[in-house]
Structures are given as C-alpha cells and as structure tokens.
Design a protein around this motif. Structure first.
Motif, PDB file in Angstrom:
ATOM      1  N   ARG A 141      22.152 -67.898  28.445  1.00  0.00           N
ATOM      2  CA  ARG A 141      21.960 -67.198  29.706  1.00  0.00           C
ATOM      3  C   ARG A 141      20.574 -66.526  29.742  1.00  0.00           C
ATOM      4  O   ARG A 141      19.850 -66.616  30.731  1.00  0.00           O
ATOM      5  N   VAL A 142      20.238 -65.901  28.639  1.00  0.00           N
ATOM      6  CA  VAL A 142      18.940 -65.237  28.559  1.00  0.00           C
ATOM      7  C   VAL A 142      17.819 -66.273  28.580  1.00  0.00           C
ATOM      8  O   VAL A 142      16.820 -66.120  29.276  1.00  0.00           O
ATOM      9  N   MET A 146      14.946 -66.388  31.188  1.00  0.00           N
ATOM     10  CA  MET A 146      13.578 -66.253  30.693  1.00  0.00           C
ATOM     11  C   MET A 146      12.722 -67.415  31.174  1.00  0.00           C
ATOM     12  O   MET A 146      11.527 -67.274  31.423  1.00  0.00           O
ATOM     13  N   VAL A 157       7.342 -59.236  28.572  1.00  0.00           N
ATOM     14  CA  VAL A 157       8.711 -58.747  28.371  1.00  0.00           C
ATOM     15  C   VAL A 157       9.133 -58.935  26.915  1.00  0.00           C
ATOM     16  O   VAL A 157       9.736 -58.055  26.299  1.00  0.00           O
ATOM     17  N   LEU A 185       5.708 -56.425  33.670  1.00  0.00           N
ATOM     18  CA  LEU A 185       6.995 -55.995  33.101  1.00  0.00           C
ATOM     19  C   LEU A 185       8.001 -55.746  34.220  1.00  0.00           C
ATOM     20  O   LEU A 185       9.166 -56.127  34.134  1.00  0.00           O
ATOM     21  N   ARG A 186       7.510 -55.114  35.274  1.00  0.00           N
ATOM     22  CA  ARG A 186       8.451 -54.812  36.357  1.00  0.00           C
ATOM     23  C   ARG A 186       8.869 -56.098  37.069  1.00  0.00           C
ATOM     24  O   ARG A 186      10.058 -56.343  37.255  1.00  0.00           O
ATOM     25  N   MET A 189      11.173 -58.094  34.836  1.00  0.00           N
ATOM     26  CA  MET A 189      12.523 -57.533  34.704  1.00  0.00           C
ATOM     27  C   MET A 189      13.333 -57.693  35.989  1.00  0.00           C
ATOM     28  O   MET A 189      14.534 -57.941  35.951  1.00  0.00           O
ATOM     29  N   ILE A 190      12.672 -57.548  37.110  1.00  0.00           N
ATOM     30  CA  ILE A 190      13.385 -57.733  38.387  1.00  0.00           C
ATOM     31  C   ILE A 190      13.848 -59.194  38.502  1.00  0.00           C
ATOM     32  O   ILE A 190      14.979 -59.477  38.892  1.00  0.00           O
ATOM     33  N   LEU A 192      14.465 -61.240  36.012  1.00  0.00           N
ATOM     34  CA  LEU A 192      15.568 -61.435  35.058  1.00  0.00           C
ATOM     35  C   LEU A 192      16.868 -60.846  35.613  1.00  0.00           C
ATOM     36  O   LEU A 192      17.935 -61.445  35.506  1.00  0.00           O
ATOM     37  N   ARG A 193      16.746 -59.667  36.176  1.00  0.00           N
ATOM     38  CA  ARG A 193      17.926 -59.013  36.755  1.00  0.00           C
ATOM     39  C   ARG A 193      18.567 -59.923  37.799  1.00  0.00           C
ATOM     40  O   ARG A 193      19.775 -60.164  37.779  1.00  0.00           O
ATOM     41  N   MET A 196      20.024 -63.186  36.225  1.00  0.00           N
ATOM     42  CA  MET A 196      21.243 -62.995  35.424  1.00  0.00           C
ATOM     43  C   MET A 196      22.345 -62.317  36.219  1.00  0.00           C
ATOM     44  O   MET A 196      23.409 -62.020  35.684  1.00  0.00           O
ATOM     45  N   VAL A 198      22.616 -59.338  37.594  1.00  0.00           N
ATOM     46  CA  VAL A 198      22.977 -57.949  37.325  1.00  0.00           C
ATOM     47  C   VAL A 198      23.034 -57.207  38.648  1.00  0.00           C
ATOM     48  O   VAL A 198      22.094 -57.265  39.438  1.00  0.00           O
TER      49      VAL A 198
ATOM     50  N   GLY B  17       9.989 -51.168  35.122  1.00  0.00           N
ATOM     51  CA  GLY B  17      10.205 -52.272  34.180  1.00  0.00           C
ATOM     52  C   GLY B  17       9.897 -51.832  32.757  1.00  0.00           C
ATOM     53  O   GLY B  17      10.695 -52.028  31.831  1.00  0.00           O
ATOM     54  N   LEU B  21      12.430 -51.196  29.366  1.00  0.00           N
ATOM     55  CA  LEU B  21      12.162 -51.883  28.096  1.00  0.00           C
ATOM     56  C   LEU B  21      11.755 -50.902  27.003  1.00  0.00           C
ATOM     57  O   LEU B  21      11.379 -51.314  25.913  1.00  0.00           O
ATOM     58  N   LEU B  49      17.605 -52.498  35.915  1.00  0.00           N
ATOM     59  CA  LEU B  49      16.695 -53.083  34.921  1.00  0.00           C
ATOM     60  C   LEU B  49      17.120 -52.730  33.494  1.00  0.00           C
ATOM     61  O   LEU B  49      16.947 -53.523  32.575  1.00  0.00           O
ATOM     62  N   THR B  52      19.768 -55.018  32.594  1.00  0.00           N
ATOM     63  CA  THR B  52      19.163 -56.321  32.307  1.00  0.00           C
ATOM     64  C   THR B  52      18.610 -56.342  30.884  1.00  0.00           C
ATOM     65  O   THR B  52      18.789 -57.325  30.149  1.00  0.00           O
ATOM     66  N   LEU B  55      21.198 -57.044  28.404  1.00  0.00           N
ATOM     67  CA  LEU B  55      21.554 -58.460  28.286  1.00  0.00           C
ATOM     68  C   LEU B  55      20.600 -59.164  27.331  1.00  0.00           C
ATOM     69  O   LEU B  55      20.993 -60.053  26.579  1.00  0.00           O
TER      70      LEU B  55
END
Lengths: 200, 277
Positions: A141-142, A146, A157, A185-186, A189-190, A192-193, A196, A198, B17, B21, B49, B52, B55
């Motif tokens: 899943r990751v 990714m 990340v 990073l933001r 992560m968004i 990925l969220r 996945m 979330v 983000g 992390l 986040l 996330t 996960l």
C-alpha cells in the motif's frame, strides 16, 4: 517487584480475554494503572515500535533503549490519551517516531549516520519485509502510494521520515532551498494521504 | 527568524508536511504548534498528515524486543507515576515554557556554593497546576525497579553494558541506598540514587529541556572543596537512567551543568542541579 512481574505474566490472566481488546480500550485501562493491559499493549505493539525505531536508528542497542523510553512514556501519559483525537496506533507510533528522531538529533552517533546511511534507497529498505501478510499488505500500500509521488517528493519524504532528517538537513542533502523542501514534504504528504485514503 | 515570531497562516500551512514527519527544527515546531492552537483547519490537516505518516511506519519490518526488555519495563512501572488526566491541550503541552526554554545560564551565577543544598535551584516554571510526576516517593522499591531497567537503559556516555548492569545491580542491592529528587533549573527533574559503601551513583532525569546541538548535559561529583570531577555526559531526551562514571568519593554532591558538546574537563557554566549534601 518480582512478584509483580511474574503476576503480570501469569498465563491465566494474560489469555483470559478471548475477545480481542482494542488498543484504545487497553490504553484506557492503562490510564487506570492496569499492568496487565500495559503488558498486553506491549506485546501487541512493541515489535512495531521497535521496528520503526530501528529503521531510523539502525543501531539495535540504542533502538531498544528508545523503545523502552517510549513505553514508559505510554505508561505515564496514557491518562492523557484522547481517543477522540486519533487512534491508539497513531498515538503510539507518532510518539515512537518522534523519540527516535529526538535521539538521532541529540546523539553523537546520530551525527555519524550520514556516512553509514547516506541517502537510503526506498526500495532496498523493503528487501527484508516478508514476515507477515499484514506487513506485506501495508508495504504494498505504501509502495503504491509512494509510486504516485514525484521523484523529488519521494526523496524528501523518505529522507525525512525514514532517515529522521530535519527539513534543513533534507535541503542540504538534496541541494535545494529549504522552502522547496517544505513544499515538497507538504505536497508529498497530502498526495500520500489522498492515495492511501486517510480521512482528514 | 526569531522564535518569538508568530507564523502567518500561509507560513504555517507550509509546515504541516514537515511537522507530520517530525522534520521541523525545534523553533519551527514550537511556532507551528502555537498556530495549531488557533486554527481548526490547520489541525485537521496536521491530523490527516500525521495519520499518513503512521501508515509509512506500518510498512517497516517489525522487530521483536528482547524478553529482558519487557521484564525490565514491567519492573519500572512501579516507580513511574502516571500523569493526571487533567492535561493541557496538546499544543500547550508541547510549547510549555519549560519544554522550550534553554536554561539561561548567565542568570544562575548565584549558585556558587555547592556545599549548600538549599542552593539547588527550583525552576520557576514548576508552577502549580503543572505538578510533575514524581519518580520516587522515598520507597526502596523504586530504586530496585530503576536498577532493573539498567538491563536495557543506561548505556549512554560510553559505559559498557555489562559493567553498568553489574554496577547498577549492586547499587540496587546496596543496604545503604539513598535517593534524592531535585528540580533542574530550566525545567525537568533529576533523581540521584547512591550508595556510599559502593562508591557509586546513578541518575534518572525526566523532562529536561532540549539543548542546542553543540551542548550537552554533564554530570559531576563535587567534593567539599568545590572541586568537580566529571561523571559523564547525559543524553537528555525523555526519561533517562544512567550510572555515573567514576567512583563516588565521600562527602561529595552530584551536580549537573550544561557544557559544550563532548563535555568539559571542569564545569564551565553554573550547575543547574545540585544534590543535597
């Protein structure tokens, strides 16, 4: 002291509950000083906690130390766990990650890591992941999520989360401005969220 | 950027983000947490986040801890009091003054007389309502438990595991074991356990403020003449248990100061903690 320990390990008490108890319920019991609940939560989550910490710290002895500290913190702060704010797994693993990162940034060994780890390749980290179906599924899943990131997002990340690097360290490692790292990073992560699923 | 600055909403949003992390440096983290307290939108994003990020952790290979680790941990519970449910909000808790403040060492010149136990500083931040958990309530049981944990904790400062375990085990069994809990100037507590017979001491620290990267907490044995001998440096994250390096002489007190990373030959700053004589 020994009495208490052996009592906590008493099979009858340990396996009395046939119904699986949620970690949230265990935490509520732990908040009331329930050692058996603590023991059960430890058994259930310690391998995850240690696995994560070890991934960041590499060194096994240090990882065990940090793992101990995380569980002591769980014991101490369980009364303040608020299930309305998030699940137990999130609470525990967030704490574990944070403590691992704290250790990296504070210790001398942490500063030597760059030479030992360098920029670690995301995929090779998973060569050993095979033990359980659950882990495999999570891994897939990751991995899939990714895969939806841009290469630059993925690097940032990965370095931050699995490498324990701060955003300015990531900026240095990738030779990009700090502002760019924050954005990556933001956005990463968004992404990925959303990938996945979330809820947010 | 000074850490007094408040983040503008757009600046804060950029940091979510990195925050999830754990990639923010302390200043930015503190400032974002302040911003979180005032923005529902920001909190929602950070929560999503952070979930996330968890996960991501779930895809790491689980590692079984050693069985001794659990035994030691269970034994420690007795001496590890739990916090009250009455908590600050998350943001407040993480940005509490004593968590963020690095001790202002220049302001501590008054603690020169190491022989006077009253000189042990009391942090102004230990205000009512934030009553800290106490490690020991004077019971020997706590000492035994703490020493048991040395099986896995307590190897910072270059002490060999076997050595520190043996010595902590002996300390635990000592008839003349004594403990004292001290507030640490700037925040946190230190509990010192010692045995005169064994010439040995250990310290448990809790909630010490994070130091700059080029600083470290260092422990000292200080004799009546005021001469200090290093007893090792201390990694102060979270809760730590550590055996002091070297032999405990007679009529000494244990002190702690903030020193340049790597430690000093002799204290270069005023101690932030001194035990009773």
């Amino acid at each position: 002291m020994l009495e208490l320990v052996s009592r906590a390990l008493e099979p009858d008490e340990e396996f009395d509950d046939v119904e699986p108890v949620s970690k949230e319920t265990l935490l509520a019991r732990i908040a009331g000083g329930d050692r058996e609940a603590f023991s059960a939560l430890y058994d259930e989550t310690a391998p995850r906690v240690l696995g994560l910490i070890r991934r960041l710290l590499i060194d096994h002895a240090q990882s065990e130390e940090v793992c101990q500290e995380v569980f002591l913190e769980i014991w101490q702060t369980a009364p303040r766990f608020d299930a309305a704010k998030g699940g137990a797994t999130t609470w525990i693993l967030t704490m574990a990650h944070r403590r691992a990162v704290d250790r990296i940034r504070s210790s001398q060994s942490g500063r030597d890591r760059d030479t030992r780890i360098g920029i670690r390749d995301y995929e090779t980290e998973y060569d050993h992941v095979a033990e359980t179906v659950e882990v495999k599924i999570e891994h897939e899943r990751v991995k899939e999520a990714m895969g939806r990131l841009t290469e630059l997002q993925r690097q940032a990340v990965t370095l931050a989360y699995y490498g324990g690097y701060s955003h300015s360290e990531v900026a240095k490692l990738l030779s990009v401005p700090i502002g760019t790292v924050k954005t990556r990073l933001r956005d990463g992560m968004i992404r990925l969220r959303d990938e996945m699923g979330v809820a947010s | 950027m000074s850490d007094r600055d408040e983040l503008r909403p757009d600046e804060a949003a950029l940091l979510t983000g990195a925050y999830a992390l754990n990639a923010l440096e302390p200043d930015d983290r503190t400032r974002l947490e302040a911003a979180l307290a005032t923005s529902e939108e920001l909190r929602t994003e950070v929560t999503g986040l952070s979930d996330t990020a968890v996960l991501l952790s779930l895809s790491s290979r689980p590692v079984d801890p050693s069985p001794q680790a659990k035994d030691a941990l269970m034994a420690l519970l007795d001496s590890t009091p739990q916090l009250s449910a009455q908590a600050e909000t998350k943001a407040e808790a993480r940005t509490a003054p004593d968590a963020a403040a690095v001790p202002s060492l220049d302001a501590q010149r008054r603690i020169r007389s190491l022989a006077h136990s009253d000189a042990a500083p009391r942090s102004a931040h230990r205000a009512e309502g934030r009553a800290r958990a106490r490690w020991f309530s004077g019971r020997a049981a706590g000492v035994v438990a703490a020493a048991a944990a040395a099986l896995v904790i307590g190897t910072v400062g270059g002490i060999a595991i076997s050595n520190s375990t043996d010595r902590l085990g002996q300390l635990q069994a000592a008839d003349d074991i004594q403990t004292t809990e001290q507030a640490v100037e700037g925040g946190g507590t230190a509990t010192v356990l010692w045995s005169e017979e064994l010439h040995s001491s250990a310290v448990i620290v809790s909630d010490l403020p994070a130091l700059d990267a080029d600083e470290v907490y260092q422990l000292w044995y200080v004799d009546q003449a005021g001469d200090a001998v290093s007893a090792g440096t201390l990694d102060a994250n979270g809760t730590r248990l550590q055996l002091l390096d070297g032999e405990r002489g007679s009529d000494v007190v244990v002190a702690m100061s903030v020193e340049p990373s790597g430690g000093s030959e002799a204290p270069t700053t005023t101690p932030i903690m001194v035990t009773d004589a």
